[in-house]
Each structure stands twice: as C-alpha cells, then as structure tokens.
Design a protein around this motif. Structure first.
Motif, PDB file in Angstrom:
ATOM      1  N   GLY A 166      -1.009  -3.361   1.294  1.00  0.00           N
ATOM      2  CA  GLY A 166      -1.118  -2.257   0.361  1.00  0.00           C
ATOM      3  C   GLY A 166      -2.521  -1.677   0.440  1.00  0.00           C
ATOM      4  O   GLY A 166      -3.492  -2.411   0.526  1.00  0.00           O
ATOM      5  N   GLU A 170      -2.203   1.064  -3.608  1.00  0.00           N
ATOM      6  CA  GLU A 170      -0.840   0.549  -3.475  1.00  0.00           C
ATOM      7  C   GLU A 170      -0.769  -0.911  -3.907  1.00  0.00           C
ATOM      8  O   GLU A 170      -1.452  -1.759  -3.351  1.00  0.00           O
ATOM      9  CB  GLU A 170      -0.359   0.663  -2.018  1.00  0.00           C
ATOM     10  CG  GLU A 170      -0.179   2.095  -1.558  1.00  0.00           C
ATOM     11  CD  GLU A 170      -0.009   2.229  -0.049  1.00  0.00           C
ATOM     12  OE1 GLU A 170       0.321   3.338   0.393  1.00  0.00           O
ATOM     13  OE2 GLU A 170      -0.211   1.240   0.683  1.00  0.00           O
ATOM     14  N   CYS A 331       2.486   2.544  -7.087  1.00  0.00           N
ATOM     15  CA  CYS A 331       1.137   3.119  -7.171  1.00  0.00           C
ATOM     16  C   CYS A 331       0.274   2.256  -8.100  1.00  0.00           C
ATOM     17  O   CYS A 331       0.673   1.917  -9.215  1.00  0.00           O
ATOM     18  CB  CYS A 331       1.217   4.551  -7.678  1.00  0.00           C
ATOM     19  SG  CYS A 331      -0.390   5.348  -7.737  1.00  0.00           S
TER      20      CYS A 331
END
Ligand SMILES: [Zn+2]
Length: 350
Positions: A166, A170, A331
């Motif tokens: 990520g 993320e 997110c």
C-alpha cells in the motif's frame, strides 16, 4: 499435440537459460559484477535524456552452485516502504556461498519518489514506474529506466518477483497476483511460486497485456517473455511493520527454496483465498474521506464502507461496496478528490 510441444520447448528454453547462467564465471547487471560464490554491488545507470539521469542500486548474488536466476525488484513506487525495507533485509541475509543459482536484487527503482516522499509516480516525469514497460531509451526517465531494467534484469532472469505494498495513502491487506497466461507449464510454475510465497489472498490476473512489446507492468514484462513470475503486495500507508516486512522476506526465501536455490522444503499455503476480480470503488465527490471499515474487511454488496463530506461537514457522497468481497485496500487519508480510489474490493472466486 501443440500444447505438449509448447511445454517441452518452454522447459528447454528455461533449462537453456539456467545452463547459460550457471556456466558464467561472472554475472553482471549494470555496473555490478559477481564471480561465482560472490556478491557484487553497483547501479543500473540510466543516462540523462530529455530529463535527469538516475542510478538504481543493484546487488548480484552469483551462487557457488548452479541454478536458476531470480530477480527481486521493489520500489517502483518509492513510498511503498515495507517492500523496499524487505529487500534491504534480504541483501543482508543472502549468502552466495550457500546459494544455487543467481539472485538479482533491485531494492529501489524510483529513487526520486523515495527521496521526495511522492507516492504513485516518479516526480521527475509524473509517470508510474510500473506502467511503461518494456520502456524506451528516447523517452522520459521512467521509460529509460524501464528499458534498462527490461534489458539488464528481465532478460537475464528466469523468474521475477515484483514487490509492492500500500502506498502512503493506501491501507492495504497483503495479497499477491498470479498471472494466468494460458501456457500450462508456465502457469503451473508461477502458481507454485505464488503458493510458496505464502500470502493468503491471491488475485488471479487474466487481463494483463499479452504483447511483450506493450507489457506495461514489470512482472508482465517477464511473464510475456515466458518467465514464470509473480507480483506481491504487503505494507500500508507509509509504515514499516515487522509483520509486513517478514511476510515479504520469508516469501522470497520460500520461493528460493521452491526453486531449489536454497536448501530445505518450501511449505506452500494450502488454502488461499483466490480472487478472480478486483473492483474499484471511486469517489464521486471531492472532499474529506471518512472510512467505516478496515483493510481486510469482508463486505456485502451495498454495504457502506465510508463517506465523503465537504469542508464544513456536510455528507456529499456515501461510498457503498459495488460488489461483495474483501477490502484489499481503502484510502488511508482524509484527502479525497472526485474519481480517486476509495477502495479496491477483491471478489472471491467461486
Ligand atoms: Zn506499487
């Protein structure tokens, strides 16, 4: 029996590649050269063109014993830190005297992204460093780097693992990609690699470009050149958590055991969750994002996973899961713009 012929010639090709590699007294990638049983360090030197030059560090471990050539690459996205730190740790762990075959480690492709803390792209040219393969020498820095990595790393290896995670924004649960090409022998080896790597959620990827000259992704550049390869992801939101780093380090080591580059048995994950589709949930508004679920949560279709407000607290978008599945990432920060990704949801294969 065309399928058999294809499989046989692939095995012959792979074996031929390994034979060539193992017969080499020295192995060179960029400016790094290693004699048999030694390691060498250097750089893949990307010359200046329409923009600046770039040096990506590389370490070559040329094993004392013969075996395949495995390339390990991370940091195409320079703020996916766990993957970069994992390969830094592997550089300290690998001993060429104990190794059968050759390992090429490129721990940080996107140096400007790392140094300037810019997610997703190379700040020099604004391009993702995992979308422009096989690259070209008359392009911008990302394209020139991609070209030289194709030539010096992909073309010299038998297998490749591209490590990601990520990014800064993320929140990701670990997973890997298994690319299904339709070539049975190649797919069997890459499947065994991904099971040996050990991440328990695996995306079955069937939509990657088939043309080696338009391969776009690094792993797909190796895959479309007949080299069984995988992509793996662990790490999230700028963190370097021990659990994520260990998963990546142990995964690489276990694939090396599977390839018989290291002694010992390679335990494979027995019952992974196979995902046959990934659906992106995008924001329809610009504003402040509030998540309602964590990475790894299983959601039903229609379930609210978060919402977006304007800058004075009014809800302007409710983010609902478009499909049932697992939240691969969501997110991690409040900044949200229209059409940006809120979450990626993996659909469990039936
Ligand atoms: Zn990435």
């Amino acid at each position: 029996m065309p399928r058999l012929i294809t499989a046989v010639s692939l095995i012959a090709l792979v074996l031929a590649g390994s034979v060539i590699a193992q017969e080499r007294a020295t192995f060179t990638v960029g400016t790094a050269t290693a004699a048999r049983g030694q390691r060498g360090t250097g750089v893949i030197a990307v010359p200046a063109g329409s923009d600046a030059a770039l040096n990506a560090s590389v370490v070559v471990f040329h094993g004392a014993k013969p075996g395949p050539v495995l390339a390990l690459v991370s940091g195409a996205h320079g703020t996916e830190y766990a993957s970069i730190i994992a390969l830094e740790r592997l550089i300290g762990l690998l001993n060429p005297a104990e190794l059968a075959g050759t390992v090429i480690v490129v721990p940080l492709v996107n140096v400007p992204s790392f140094e300037q803390k810019v997610p997703h792209v190379n700040p020099v040219d604004g391009k993702s460093m995992n979308r422009f393969y096989p690259g070209r020498m008359d392009g911008t820095q990302t394209e020139r780097a991609s070209f030289l990595i194709t030539r010096q790393v992909v073309e010299q290896c038998d297998h490749l693992i591209d490590l990601h995670g990520g990014d800064l924004d993320e929140s990701l649960r670990p997973y890997s990609y298994w690319t299904k090409t339709g070539n049975e022998r190649q797919d069997q080896v890459s499947r065994e690699m991904v099971l040996a790597f050990g991440l328990d959620h695996i995306i079955i990827s069937t939509d990657r470009p088939k043309d080696p000259q338009a391969s776009r992704y690094l792993e797909n550049t190796a895959t479309t050149r007949g080299k069984p390869s995988i992509t793996v992801e662990a790490g999230h939101a700028g963190t370097v958590e021990a659990e994520d780093v260990s998963a990546l380090v142990n995964g690489c080591l276990n694939v090396m055991r599977y390839l018989r580059m290291l002694p010992g048995g390679a335990a494979a994950i027995e019952h992974p969750v196979w995902l046959d589709k990934v659906v992106t949930l995008a924001s329809e508004q610009t504003g402040i994002f509030y998540p309602l679920v964590r990475r790894g949560t299983y959601v039903e279709q229609g379930m609210k996973v978060g919402y977006v407000t304007d800058y004075v607290g009014k809800v302007i978008f409710e983010a609902r899961a478009p499909v049932a599945g697992v939240v691969l990432y969501i997110c991690a920060v409040p900044s949200m713009t229209k059409s940006a990704t809120i979450a990626n949801i993996g659909v469990v294969a039936r």
